[in-house]
Design a protein around this motif. Structure first.
Motif, short mmCIF file in Angstrom:
data_model
loop_
_atom_site.label_atom_id
_atom_site.label_comp_id
_atom_site.label_asym_id
_atom_site.label_seq_id
_atom_site.Cartn_x
_atom_site.Cartn_y
_atom_site.Cartn_z
N SER A 190 34.42 42.47 43.22
CA SER A 190 34.30 43.91 43.06
C SER A 190 33.20 44.42 43.98
O SER A 190 32.40 43.64 44.51
CB SER A 190 33.97 44.25 41.61
OG SER A 190 32.66 43.76 41.29
N ASP A 233 44.88 27.13 46.04
CA ASP A 233 45.86 27.36 44.97
C ASP A 233 46.12 26.09 44.16
O ASP A 233 46.43 26.17 42.97
CB ASP A 233 47.18 27.88 45.54
CG ASP A 233 47.10 29.33 46.00
OD1 ASP A 233 46.12 30.01 45.61
OD2 ASP A 233 48.00 29.77 46.73
N SER A 270 38.24 34.31 48.15
CA SER A 270 38.70 35.47 48.90
C SER A 270 37.83 36.67 48.56
O SER A 270 37.34 36.80 47.44
CB SER A 270 40.16 35.79 48.53
OG SER A 270 40.55 37.05 49.04
N ASN A 296 45.43 29.21 51.91
CA ASN A 296 45.45 29.19 50.44
C ASN A 296 45.43 27.77 49.87
O ASN A 296 46.04 27.50 48.83
CB ASN A 296 46.66 29.95 49.90
CG ASN A 296 46.71 31.39 50.36
OD1 ASN A 296 45.69 32.06 50.41
ND2 ASN A 296 47.89 31.86 50.73
N MET A 302 31.96 35.42 38.20
CA MET A 302 32.52 34.78 39.39
C MET A 302 32.47 33.27 39.22
O MET A 302 31.41 32.66 39.25
CB MET A 302 31.73 35.21 40.63
CG MET A 302 32.28 34.66 41.93
SD MET A 302 31.52 35.34 43.42
CE MET A 302 29.81 34.83 43.22
N LYS A 344 38.93 39.47 48.12
CA LYS A 344 39.70 40.23 47.14
C LYS A 344 39.26 39.91 45.71
O LYS A 344 39.52 40.68 44.79
CB LYS A 344 41.19 39.97 47.31
CG LYS A 344 41.76 40.51 48.61
CD LYS A 344 43.24 40.19 48.75
CE LYS A 344 43.80 40.73 50.06
NZ LYS A 344 45.21 40.39 50.27
N ASP A 345 38.61 38.75 45.54
CA ASP A 345 38.13 38.36 44.21
C ASP A 345 36.92 39.16 43.77
O ASP A 345 36.57 39.16 42.58
CB ASP A 345 37.74 36.88 44.21
CG ASP A 345 38.90 35.95 44.48
OD1 ASP A 345 40.05 36.38 44.27
OD2 ASP A 345 38.66 34.81 44.90
N ASN A 383 34.51 31.02 41.05
CA ASN A 383 34.72 30.41 42.36
C ASN A 383 34.65 31.55 43.38
O ASN A 383 34.62 32.72 43.02
CB ASN A 383 36.10 29.74 42.44
CG ASN A 383 36.33 28.73 41.34
OD1 ASN A 383 35.88 27.59 41.41
ND2 ASN A 383 37.07 29.14 40.31
N LEU A 384 34.66 31.20 44.66
CA LEU A 384 34.79 32.23 45.70
C LEU A 384 35.76 31.73 46.75
O LEU A 384 35.44 30.85 47.54
CB LEU A 384 33.45 32.56 46.34
CG LEU A 384 33.54 33.64 47.45
CD1 LEU A 384 34.09 34.96 46.91
CD2 LEU A 384 32.18 33.87 48.10
N ASN A 400 41.38 33.40 54.87
CA ASN A 400 40.16 33.97 54.29
C ASN A 400 38.92 33.25 54.77
O ASN A 400 38.94 32.05 55.03
CB ASN A 400 40.20 33.85 52.75
CG ASN A 400 41.43 34.46 52.12
OD1 ASN A 400 41.45 35.63 51.79
ND2 ASN A 400 42.48 33.65 51.95
#
Length: 292
Positions: free
Chosen positions: A11, A107, A6, A104, A1, A8-9, A3-4, A126
């Motif tokens: 598991s 991005d 979302s 976002n 990991m 969704k990133d 970055n954090l 998020n």
């Protein structure tokens, strides 16, 4: 990991590792970081709980915290977010927590700047650390999230909390109900009657009505919203004996939740806030440790 930004990133294994480490910090474990790091917090939207709990987490990890006041920064002169973070990189900042009104926002930063990027909330998109502290609070209560019924009630369409929790709770095997007026449904499949979920829910998670995102078009009075969608004292009496009440804050008393319920025996609202410090410690340490 790396970055954090979302949920969704992450598991399931990563989520559980964060929850485990957060609980260890809560139980008194010290940080395992071996290097000295500098962090700063860029909050372009108002915040009490998220901003201060990140600052507390950073201090508990013995990081150097560089003060940054967005209201006095060069963004007011037209500087882009990228140029702001690139400047912080140049003076030696290792990690940045950002809250921004733009969905976002990250991005334009991921893989383009060296500092770690942790999302403290992006627009209506998020809020991963809020979701993680919610998961920790539920796990502490029930020992698992699998097959638990979580009803998220309120301004669903405008809620980054709802989106982040939807991703995470479903991953972990919970059943999620979304409850709101039809005009706040957004992309979610929702229930329009809170009374349909009261008796079956293990968690009633109430959300604030986000008037600032409605462009003055909210059609509900405080009284009518509370009567139709709020967690009233009468509704609380119909909840399961084991069920709990949650709210990410800030809460509007007697709108989404009766004032008397905010600190009642069922409420875990202030425990959520406490857990936020330990979740944010775990996230920061896990990311920085990966860079050592």
């Amino acid at each position: 990991m790396k970055n954090l930004v979302s949920m969704k990133d992450l598991s399931v294994e990563q989520i559980m590792a964060i929850l485990t480490q957060a609980q260890a910090f809560r139980d008194g474990e010290s940080s395992n970081l071996t290097k000295k790091y500098t962090m700063t917090n860029l909050f372009f939207e108002p915040s009490t709980r998220t901003k201060t709990s990140f600052e507390m987490a950073e201090r508990k990890l013995q990081l150097d915290v560089l003060p940054f006041e967005t209201g006095f920064s060069s963004t007011l002169k037209g500087e882009t977010l990228y140029d702001t973070v690139k400047s912080l990189e140049s003076i030696g900042v290792d990690a940045v927590v950002i809250r921004h009104e733009q969905n976002n926002f990250f991005d334009e930063l991921i893989d383009k700047v060296k500092p770690v990027i942790i999302n403290g909330g992006d627009g209506t998109g998020n809020h991963p650390t809020q979701s993680l502290l919610d998961l920790l609070t539920i796990q502490q209560e029930f020992g698992t999230l699998e097959n638990k019924v979580i009803s998220i009630v309120g301004d669903i369409a405008h809620s980054r909390v709802a989106r982040s929790n939807a991703d995470a709770l479903i991953k972990l095997g919970a059943k999620v109900n979304f409850v709101c007026p039809p005009e706040w449904q957004g992309e979610f499949n929702t229930v329009n009657n809170i009374d349909e979920v009261i008796e079956s829910s293990d968690v009633m998670m109430m959300l604030r009505v986000q008037h600032e995102r409605h462009d003055g078009k909210t059609s509900f009075s405080k009284e009518s919203y509370h009567a139709d969608y709020g967690l009233t004292i009468e509704r609380e009496k119909r909840m399961k004996d084991s069920a709990i009440i949650m709210h990410p804050g800030p809460f509007n008393r007697n709108v989404e939740i009766a004032s008397e319920l905010i600190e009642c025996n069922r409420s875990r609202i202030f425990k959520q806030i406490e857990n936020g410090v330990y979740i944010r410690m775990a996230v920061i340490e896990m990311i920085l440790k990966g860079r050592e």
